[in-house]
Design a protein around this motif. Structure first.
Motif, PDB file in Angstrom:
ATOM      1  N   CYS A  90      -6.500  -0.011  -2.115  1.00  8.61           N
ATOM      2  CA  CYS A  90      -6.745  -0.097  -0.673  1.00  8.61           C
ATOM      3  C   CYS A  90      -8.010  -1.034  -0.556  1.00  8.61           C
ATOM      4  N   MET A  91      -7.922  -2.130   0.234  1.00  9.40           N
ATOM      5  CA  MET A  91      -8.921  -3.016   0.340  1.00  9.40           C
ATOM      6  C   MET A  91     -10.376  -2.505   1.068  1.00  9.40           C
ATOM      7  N   PRO A  92     -10.379  -1.761   2.264  1.00 14.01           N
ATOM      8  CA  PRO A  92     -11.393  -1.599   2.978  1.00 14.01           C
ATOM      9  C   PRO A  92     -11.972  -0.178   2.130  1.00 14.01           C
ATOM     10  N   CYS A 139       0.821  -1.196  -0.053  1.00 12.67           N
ATOM     11  CA  CYS A 139       0.138  -0.079   0.044  1.00 12.67           C
ATOM     12  C   CYS A 139       0.761   1.206   0.025  1.00 12.67           C
ATOM     13  N   PRO A 159       0.560   4.143   1.756  1.00  8.91           N
ATOM     14  CA  PRO A 159       1.323   4.344   3.038  1.00  8.91           C
ATOM     15  C   PRO A 159       2.607   3.815   3.421  1.00  8.91           C
ATOM     16  N   GLU A 184      -9.484   5.979   3.827  1.00  7.43           N
ATOM     17  CA  GLU A 184      -8.269   5.403   4.739  1.00  7.43           C
ATOM     18  C   GLU A 184      -7.409   6.531   5.473  1.00  7.43           C
ATOM     19  N   TYR A 241       2.915  -3.891   7.659  1.00  2.00           N
ATOM     20  CA  TYR A 241       3.834  -2.914   7.460  1.00  2.00           C
ATOM     21  C   TYR A 241       4.895  -3.129   8.342  1.00  2.00           C
ATOM     22  N   CYS A 263      -6.574  -6.137   6.720  1.00  2.00           N
ATOM     23  CA  CYS A 263      -5.991  -5.787   5.508  1.00  2.00           C
ATOM     24  C   CYS A 263      -4.341  -5.683   5.606  1.00  2.00           C
ATOM     25  N   ARG A 264      -3.801  -4.850   4.805  1.00  2.00           N
ATOM     26  CA  ARG A 264      -2.255  -5.183   4.753  1.00  2.00           C
ATOM     27  C   ARG A 264      -1.583  -4.269   5.926  1.00  2.00           C
ATOM     28  N   PHE A 265      -2.309  -3.530   6.539  1.00  2.67           N
ATOM     29  CA  PHE A 265      -1.866  -3.016   7.659  1.00  2.67           C
ATOM     30  C   PHE A 265      -1.210  -3.598   8.583  1.00  2.67           C
ATOM     31  N   PRO A 293      -5.558   4.999  -0.780  1.00  5.57           N
ATOM     32  CA  PRO A 293      -4.542   4.675  -1.506  1.00  5.57           C
ATOM     33  C   PRO A 293      -5.141   3.664  -2.597  1.00  5.57           C
TER      34      PRO A 293
END
Ligand code: SF4
Length: 425
Positions: free
Chosen positions: A368-370, A45, A47, A221, A91, A86-88, A365
């Protein structure tokens, strides 16, 4: 080292940490994007690329500044993490891998605060002071939200272009000193006394002859909607085309984290009760009490701040997370069981529409999934409600049609405003 997501919030948080004796500093942002891109594959992502670049750039500059005295072990990089979905959730681990791949940076520590424990702050400070730091840090987030809202309330109506930005920047530094001094004693009323002085002065920057403008709400996001470089200064562009803007707050996300942990603990308690498992039931009760009191405290403190400061100027308030879940349930739009920021964005948009906003922008982004979920659910809904709606996915590229899309959106927003008026706070 604190990454700069929203400028005011980062600075007030760092000042609060300093008040508690933690040598905290906000890192410059967006200057190391090339480094961020060099150490990512392009699938991450946006960010993640920005924050990776921020930390690498900062350390490079520190190495240049200190020469042989540079010691990466003396730094802690403050990077919240989450367990997903999600990918957060990745990170933090990904950045650890990147830092470990650079011999001298493998000793740099990451302060891995996790959403699992509602960003507990333990590990950064003595256990006995965690609670006070946590309260003061939350308070700094709420005050930073109010300062942002003050900026967006005043700037579209300023008499002399540029004065609001300069004034808010100066005020932010004043508030940094105030937080350093009064944060550790939790002298919140003293902090708000200074905010009242700032608001009074800010009101003087407005030109009363400028009529109210269409009101546009922003969701999306959290990093992108707060980071002006990353979102290509979206709020300023909207203002250029005649909007007054309200962005979703940062405190809302923190309240959501506490709310969601409380919700999970209640569900787990219900399951353990059905199975008559008394050990887990006891643990869940402890969690319910912990997260419940934390949520109560946060909402109470936030309300006190808004009640006091909005008596001086008509700023937008915040939604209660429990009310947002009710909106989702009522219209069967999405479930908190799925988690993520979509839980806030979807009902947040519906609430904006019901409250009389003239348009809504979802900023996020690219991929971004959500936020993509939010867009797919909310678009047909907005068509039904007849409210202008715009998706603005971002990466570092400048899309040629973006400003035209915003201009068209604002034209629609203005038509809506002419026909229906707007929300008054
Ligand atoms: S919220 Fe979006 S941008 Fe942030 S980690 Fe999840 S998928 Fe990526």
């Amino acid at each position: 080292m604190i990454p700069q997501m929203n400028r005011i919030g980062g600075h007030l948080l760092a000042a609060t940490f300093r008040g508690f004796g933690i040598h905290a500093k906000v890192m410059d942002t967006y200057k190391g994007l090339d480094l961020g891109k060099k150490f990512t594959s392009g699938k991450e992502c946006y960010p993640c690329q920005i924050t990776t670049g921020d930390i690498l750039y900062f350390m490079e500059k520190e190495r240049e500044r200190l020469g042989d005295a540079f010691d990466p072990e003396r730094y802690i990089y403050f990077m919240p993490e989450s367990s997903g979905p999600c990918r957060f959730g990745m990170y933090n681990k990904y950045q650890r891998i990147v830092l470990d791949s650079l011999p001298e940076l493998s000793r740099l520590k990451i302060g891995s605060l996790t959403t699992d424990d509602g960003y507990s702050l333990s590990g950064i400070i003595d256990k006995g002071r965690v609670r006070d730091l946590r309260k003061a840090a939350y308070f700094s987030v709420v005050v930073a939200d109010v300062m942002d809202r003050l900026l967006w309330r005043i700037r579209p109506y300023e008499e002399d272009p540029g004065t609001t930005d300069t004034f808010i920047e100066r005020s932010m530094h004043v508030m940094e000193d105030v937080f350093e001094e009064f944060g550790p004693e939790k002298a919140f009323d003293r902090i708000l006394d200074q905010m009242e002085v700032i608001i009074e002065k800010a009101k003087g920057l407005m030109d009363p002859r400028i009529p109210r403008k269409p009101l546009i709400g922003i969701v999306g996001e959290i990093y992108l909607r707060s980071h002006t470089h990353a979102n290509q200064d979206l709020i300023r562009v909207l203002e250029k085309y005649g909007a007054e803007v309200v962005n979703a707050s940062i405190a809302e996300w923190m309240n959501y984290i506490s709310y969601d942990r409380l919700r999970e603990a209640k569900i787990a308690f219900g399951l353990s009760m059905k199975q008559l498992r008394f050990g887990p039931m006891k643990k869940q009760i402890k969690k319910i009490l912990g997260f419940g009191s934390e949520l109560y405290y946060q909402e109470f403190r936030q309300k006190k701040v808004y009640d006091r400061l909005t008596s001086m100027i008509d700023l937008a308030g915040d939604h209660k997370v429990g009310d947002l879940e009710k909106v989702l349930r009522k219209d069967d739009l999405f479930s908190f069981d799925a988690g993520t920021e979509a839980c806030l964005s979807i009902p947040g948009i519906v609430e904006y529409a019901h409250e009389g906003y003239n348009g809504v922008v979802n900023v996020y982004p690219f991929t971004c999934m959500p936020s993509t979920i939010t867009s797919s659910i909310i678009r047909p809904r907005m068509d039904e409600l007849g409210i202008p709606y715009l998706d603005t996915p971002c990466d570092e590229s400048i899309q040629p049609g973006r400003e035209a899309a915003i201009r068209t959106f604002m034209y629609q927003g203005y038509q809506h405003f002419k026909q229906y008026g707007r929300k008054a706070f």
